[in-house]
Design a protein around this motif. Sequence first.
Motif, short mmCIF file in Angstrom:
data_model
loop_
_atom_site.label_atom_id
_atom_site.label_comp_id
_atom_site.label_asym_id
_atom_site.label_seq_id
_atom_site.Cartn_x
_atom_site.Cartn_y
_atom_site.Cartn_z
N PRO A 130 0.77 -1.36 -0.18
CA PRO A 130 0.42 0.22 -0.07
C PRO A 130 0.53 1.39 0.01
N ARG A 131 0.47 2.16 0.03
CA ARG A 131 1.25 3.58 -0.76
C ARG A 131 0.41 4.78 -0.40
N GLN A 132 1.47 5.44 0.76
CA GLN A 132 0.62 6.71 1.67
C GLN A 132 0.14 7.33 1.32
N PRO A 133 -0.86 7.97 1.81
CA PRO A 133 -2.58 8.12 1.52
C PRO A 133 -2.14 9.77 1.25
N ALA A 134 -2.16 10.20 0.40
CA ALA A 134 -2.08 12.14 -0.08
C ALA A 134 -1.91 13.30 1.64
N GLY A 135 -3.49 13.02 2.14
CA GLY A 135 -3.29 13.92 3.23
C GLY A 135 -2.75 14.01 4.07
N GLN A 136 -1.32 12.30 4.42
CA GLN A 136 -0.44 12.38 5.32
C GLN A 136 0.59 13.11 4.39
N LEU A 137 0.69 13.69 3.27
CA LEU A 137 1.94 14.10 3.47
C LEU A 137 2.73 15.36 3.78
N GLY A 138 3.51 15.80 3.63
CA GLY A 138 3.88 16.55 5.22
C GLY A 138 3.63 17.91 4.53
N THR A 139 2.59 18.28 4.14
CA THR A 139 2.17 19.62 3.38
C THR A 139 1.80 20.45 4.53
N PRO A 140 2.62 21.93 4.63
CA PRO A 140 1.69 22.66 5.72
C PRO A 140 0.03 22.22 5.92
N GLU A 141 -0.52 21.84 5.23
CA GLU A 141 -2.11 22.36 5.92
C GLU A 141 -1.70 20.16 6.52
N SER A 142 -1.35 18.87 5.92
CA SER A 142 -1.19 18.10 6.91
C SER A 142 -0.39 18.49 8.09
N ALA A 143 0.24 19.07 7.94
CA ALA A 143 1.28 18.59 8.88
C ALA A 143 1.01 18.60 10.92
N ARG A 144 0.55 19.88 10.75
CA ARG A 144 -0.71 20.13 11.97
C ARG A 144 -1.65 18.70 12.48
N PHE A 249 11.53 31.27 33.06
CA PHE A 249 12.87 31.90 31.72
C PHE A 249 11.10 31.90 31.54
N ALA A 250 9.96 32.53 31.10
CA ALA A 250 9.10 33.60 30.68
C ALA A 250 9.02 34.12 29.91
N ASP A 251 9.93 35.44 29.56
CA ASP A 251 11.28 36.07 29.18
C ASP A 251 11.81 36.21 28.35
N ARG A 252 12.71 34.46 28.43
CA ARG A 252 13.01 34.39 27.35
C ARG A 252 13.05 33.63 26.53
N VAL A 253 12.17 32.89 26.72
CA VAL A 253 11.52 31.70 26.05
C VAL A 253 9.83 32.57 24.97
N ASP A 254 10.09 31.50 23.55
CA ASP A 254 8.86 32.37 22.76
C ASP A 254 8.31 31.23 22.32
N VAL A 255 7.68 30.45 22.56
CA VAL A 255 6.68 29.83 22.53
C VAL A 255 5.67 29.98 21.46
N ARG A 256 5.83 29.50 20.15
CA ARG A 256 5.09 29.64 18.80
C ARG A 256 5.02 28.22 18.35
N LEU A 257 3.15 28.64 18.21
CA LEU A 257 1.92 27.56 17.65
C LEU A 257 2.72 27.94 15.78
N CYS A 258 3.43 27.29 15.33
CA CYS A 258 3.33 27.83 13.85
C CYS A 258 4.46 26.36 13.45
N ASP A 259 4.21 26.16 11.91
CA ASP A 259 4.93 25.73 10.93
C ASP A 259 6.55 25.88 10.75
N TYR A 260 7.24 24.96 10.91
CA TYR A 260 9.15 25.66 10.49
C TYR A 260 8.91 25.93 9.07
N ARG A 261 7.97 25.85 8.37
CA ARG A 261 7.57 26.63 6.57
C ARG A 261 7.94 28.20 7.26
N GLN A 262 7.07 28.73 8.15
CA GLN A 262 6.34 30.34 8.76
C GLN A 262 7.47 30.68 9.76
N ILE A 263 7.85 29.75 9.64
CA ILE A 263 9.16 30.38 11.06
C ILE A 263 10.33 31.86 9.99
#
Length: 424
Positions: A130-144, A249-263
């Motif tokens: 079986p082949r990987q489903p297209a919906g699971q490829l690591g696109t920005p839409e699927s990665a999350r 360390f809240a003043d030193r660390v910024d935790v962002r909810l984003c894709d690596y391609r959006q940095i």
Amino acid sequence: MKVSVSPSPRRHAPGIDPGRWPDVATLPPASRLRTAVAERIVRHALARLPLRARITGGADLGLGGPLMEIHDPAAFFRRVGAGGLIGFGESYMAGEWDAPDLVGAVSVLARHAASLVPGPLQRLRGTWAPRQPAGQLGTPESARSNISHHYDLSNELFALFLDETLTYSAAVFRGFPAAPAQLPAAQHRKIDRLLDLAAVGAGTELLEIGTGWGELAIRAAARGARVVTVTLSREQRALARARIRAAGFADRVDVRLCDYRQITGVYDAVVSVEMIEAVGASFWPVYFRTLEERLAPGGRIALQAITMPDDRMRASRDTYTWIQKYIFPGGLLPSTEAIERTVDEHTALRIEHRICFGMHYAETLRLWRERFEERIDETGALGFDATFRRMWRLYLAYSEAGFRAGYLDVQQLVLTRPREEAAR
């Protein structure tokens, strides 16, 4: 040629929720021919392996070694015939086969992975696997959704088997065997080595791709670094921010909810721990170009990656696996050669240093697996049923076996962006 379908009925495995586990609770449709071919291949392979396969209603197979008990051979061979390794894993989840020493039995299979299926069938893999489903490829839409499938299961679940650092990657031990009490120090040893390799210190602007539950960011901030760390897991982000705040360390660390391609931005150092495995082969060039673009000239990248042999990666890169279906959707382990090819062909980065420590991962996984077994009853209170527990038992044992067999490795790599290349 018309192939008849096996007359054995599609039946529900007892005690398995068909709504939650449809492909485990119900046997797949399979032709008699495909099931017969699978049975012949599996029996032939088991007869030549250093294990003991006890098949209900038949003679034992194998050369002696860890015991594998096939309780329901008709269902087992039907699943393997229909789904290959996915069927093999689903058969375990359904309780159709078992092994008292699961790591030992699966280690034997891992050591002989390249020869279990005859060469002609290996070359025709694309026609039957079986082949990987297209919906699971690591696109920005699927990665999350891929990341959420695993990492948003429950912070409490991961806390059951991880140590207090909540670090979900290979540790570095001083010796084997390791005691459970040594795991936190071993995880800090791994983190500190990565930070040293990236030259992280006071004043460093650090980018971390893949937050986990925040332990690396905390230790980097304790060195005086300023950290931007990104994740796609809402559960991880919430707990990581709480842990970072509690550490002061809240003043030193910024935790962002984003894709690596959006940095955006440029950083003195970049660290990414066991995140490349979720990227997918099609997006490896994008991933490494992102690392390059985010790194200041003269900066350093410390990358920790699980790797597999190049020939096996090439053979299986388009195949849909049990791990992808149930544990890590869209995931693919790179090979050392694949990393080198991608870096050379798509970036000006240079791989300066490499440390391999696969047996340390086997030991890490052993400690996780033993703790998971010790606290397995507690998973029920979190809403996870017996089928889930068997799935995770196989996942942890399967992973440990891969490292013990030498089929898998884990590496820390240092990549640099030379100043002269950046200036061109």
